[in-house]
Every structure is written in C-alpha cells, then in structure tokens.
Design a protein around this motif. Structure first.
Motif, mmCIF file in Angstrom:
data_model
loop_
_atom_site.group_PDB
_atom_site.id
_atom_site.type_symbol
_atom_site.label_atom_id
_atom_site.label_comp_id
_atom_site.label_asym_id
_atom_site.label_seq_id
_atom_site.Cartn_x
_atom_site.Cartn_y
_atom_site.Cartn_z
ATOM 1 N N SER A 1 -13.963 113.167 32.175
ATOM 2 C CA SER A 1 -14.201 112.204 33.251
ATOM 3 C C SER A 1 -14.155 112.853 34.629
ATOM 4 N N THR A 2 -13.612 114.082 34.695
ATOM 5 C CA THR A 2 -13.535 114.785 35.983
ATOM 6 C C THR A 2 -14.538 115.925 36.073
ATOM 7 N N GLY A 3 -15.485 115.953 35.158
ATOM 8 C CA GLY A 3 -16.523 116.970 35.192
ATOM 9 C C GLY A 3 -16.481 117.856 33.968
ATOM 10 N N PRO A 4 -17.532 118.643 33.740
ATOM 11 C CA PRO A 4 -17.547 119.535 32.580
ATOM 12 C C PRO A 4 -16.437 120.579 32.662
ATOM 13 N N LEU A 5 -15.910 120.921 31.505
ATOM 14 C CA LEU A 5 -14.848 121.925 31.411
ATOM 15 C C LEU A 5 -15.417 123.155 30.715
ATOM 16 N N THR A 6 -15.394 124.287 31.385
ATOM 17 C CA THR A 6 -15.909 125.527 30.804
ATOM 18 C C THR A 6 -14.761 126.367 30.236
ATOM 19 N N ASN B 1 -15.364 120.998 37.660
ATOM 20 C CA ASN B 1 -14.330 120.042 37.282
ATOM 21 C C ASN B 1 -13.391 119.805 38.464
ATOM 22 N N SER B 2 -13.235 118.567 38.877
ATOM 23 C CA SER B 2 -12.463 118.271 40.088
ATOM 24 C C SER B 2 -10.980 118.588 39.911
ATOM 25 N N LEU B 3 -10.445 118.429 38.716
ATOM 26 C CA LEU B 3 -9.033 118.756 38.490
ATOM 27 C C LEU B 3 -8.802 120.257 38.591
ATOM 28 N N VAL B 4 -9.715 121.033 38.054
ATOM 29 C CA VAL B 4 -9.595 122.490 38.145
ATOM 30 C C VAL B 4 -9.743 122.938 39.596
ATOM 31 N N ARG B 5 -10.601 122.272 40.359
ATOM 32 C CA ARG B 5 -10.717 122.599 41.788
ATOM 33 C C ARG B 5 -9.393 122.349 42.515
ATOM 34 N N GLN B 6 -8.736 121.242 42.187
ATOM 35 C CA GLN B 6 -7.442 120.952 42.811
ATOM 36 C C GLN B 6 -6.434 122.064 42.517
ATOM 37 N N LEU B 7 -6.396 122.499 41.256
ATOM 38 C CA LEU B 7 -5.471 123.562 40.884
ATOM 39 C C LEU B 7 -5.833 124.862 41.604
ATOM 40 N N ALA B 8 -7.127 125.159 41.702
ATOM 41 C CA ALA B 8 -7.554 126.381 42.381
ATOM 42 C C ALA B 8 -7.178 126.363 43.862
ATOM 43 N N ASP B 9 -7.329 125.210 44.511
ATOM 44 C CA ASP B 9 -6.918 125.097 45.915
ATOM 45 C C ASP B 9 -5.428 125.400 46.069
ATOM 46 N N GLN B 10 -4.634 124.798 45.208
ATOM 47 C CA GLN B 10 -3.190 124.997 45.278
ATOM 48 C C GLN B 10 -2.821 126.437 44.946
#
Length: 227
Positions: free
Chosen positions: A47-52, A165-174
């Motif tokens: 739901s937050t985008g494709p996961l690679t 994936n928006s969740l992975v982007r959040q983790l990458a920012d942090q």
C-alpha cells in the motif's frame, strides 16, 4: 544481548553492512561479496509502493547496524576516557534506538523478518571493543565506527534516490541524518586515522558469506528492541 568474541585478522573489516536478500521473509546472504544480481526486482506490491530487493535489503541493513552499534554506544558511555568519546556513545545509543523503532514498525507493515543478533563479523567488532580499555578503546571505537558509517553512507543515498516505497524513503531520510551525525561525532573525537579509514572503506577484504550474515531469529523468539 550476549555477544561472543569472533576472531578476526584485522579490526576494520569492510562490507559489514551490505546485504543481499533471496527470500521475502529473511535474507539468506549478506555482504558486499554477495550483492543481489537484481536489486531493483519488485518482490511485493504494498500500500506504500512497490518493494524491491534493495528496499528490503536496506531495512535489514539498518536493523543489523543497530544490533552491534547500540551496545558499542553503551560501552563508550562506560569506558570512554574523554568527553568526546562519551558524547559519541550517547549519539550511537539515541540514534540507533530511533532507527530501530522505525525499522521494526516498517518491517511489520512490509512483512520483513528482522534479525535479533548481528552477524559474526559485527559480533567480532563488539568483542574487540569489549576487550579494549583506556585509550585503545577510544581509538578503536572511533576508527571502526567511522569506517562502517562511511561504507553505509553512500548506500543510504542510493536507496533514497531510487526507492518508490514511501516507508523506505522515511527510513532512508532518518538514516541519512543519523549516519551523518555519527560520522561527525566520530571525527570530533580527534582519533580518526583518515588514511587507514579511507583505505578500509574503499578496499574492504573479502570474507566468507557466513561471517556477514546475521542469524535468523528462532521460531517464536521475541523481537529484540533497542530502547
């Protein structure tokens, strides 16, 4: 967490944090020497985008980093002989507690199984620092942590630039903020040997894959949380 000593030929062993993942539930191999041939392959639609594969790799990678760097930060608070080393320890503890909370939240939503123990190589880092005292501890900690954070920094940037994936982007920012902070506090100790660190970052020795792989959690094992 009990961590046993791992014999290593050198303190600074490259490739500690690079992963390659063969199954959605848990990575089978980790390390620069076994990078996946298809990191951009989509393994799940969420739901937050494709996961690679690379996305999943990254979530596990951040978790694995915290499992050994967090206890090293606790050591620095106890054993550091200078204010700068103890400050670096506080940053390790707080930074990885925050990243770990995000990793566990994201992993639950994306169906990624996380390790509860670091890899044998990472356990070796902890064992080395556990046996160190005085200025030797200060120097080894600053140089080992500066090396490993330098290695992961470019990976964070690549994931942030490519993930959908928006969740992975959040983790990458942090993770970007945290890794840069940790690089900075290691350098502020005044103990980093840049010639040695940069050599280790760019020419890491090749290790057997089993030395770079955190063991999977046992069935029913409670998930370790870094508080």
């Amino acid at each position: 967490m009990r961590i046993t000593r791992q014999a290593t030929g050198t303190l600074f062993v490259g490739g500690a944090l690079s992963l390659t993942l063969a199954a959605l539930a848990y990575p089978s191999m980790l390390g620069f020497s076994t990078v996946s041939a298809a990191p951009d392959r989509v393994i799940a639609q969420t739901s937050t985008g494709p996961l690679t594969e690379a996305d999943r790799d990254f979530v596990v990678k951040v978790r694995a980093a915290g499992l050994w760097e967090y206890p090293v930060g606790q050591m620095a608070l106890r054993k550091g002989t200078t204010a700068a080393v103890r400050t670096a320890g506080r940053h390790l503890v707080s930074g990885h507690a925050g990243l770990d909370a995000t990793c566990r939240r994201i992993a639950a939503r994306l169906n990624i199984t996380l390790p509860n123990k670091p890899s044998p190589q990472q356990q070796g880092f902890v064992a080395t620092l556990s046996s160190d005292t005085g200025r030797r501890f200060d120097s080894d900690m600053a140089n080992i942590l500066r090396t490993t954070h330098g290695q992961i920094f470019s990976t964070v940037a690549k994931i942030r630039a490519t993930t959908e994936n928006s969740l992975v982007r959040q983790l990458a920012d942090q993770a970007n903020d945290t890794v840069l902070d940790h690089i900075t506090v290691m350098e502020k100790t005044g103990l980093v040997d840049f010639d040695q660190v940069l050599f280790q970052e760019t020419t890491p020795p090749k290790l057997p894959s089993q030395d770079l792989t955190p063991p999977p959690p046992a069935a029913g094992e409670p998930q370790v949380a870094l508080k």
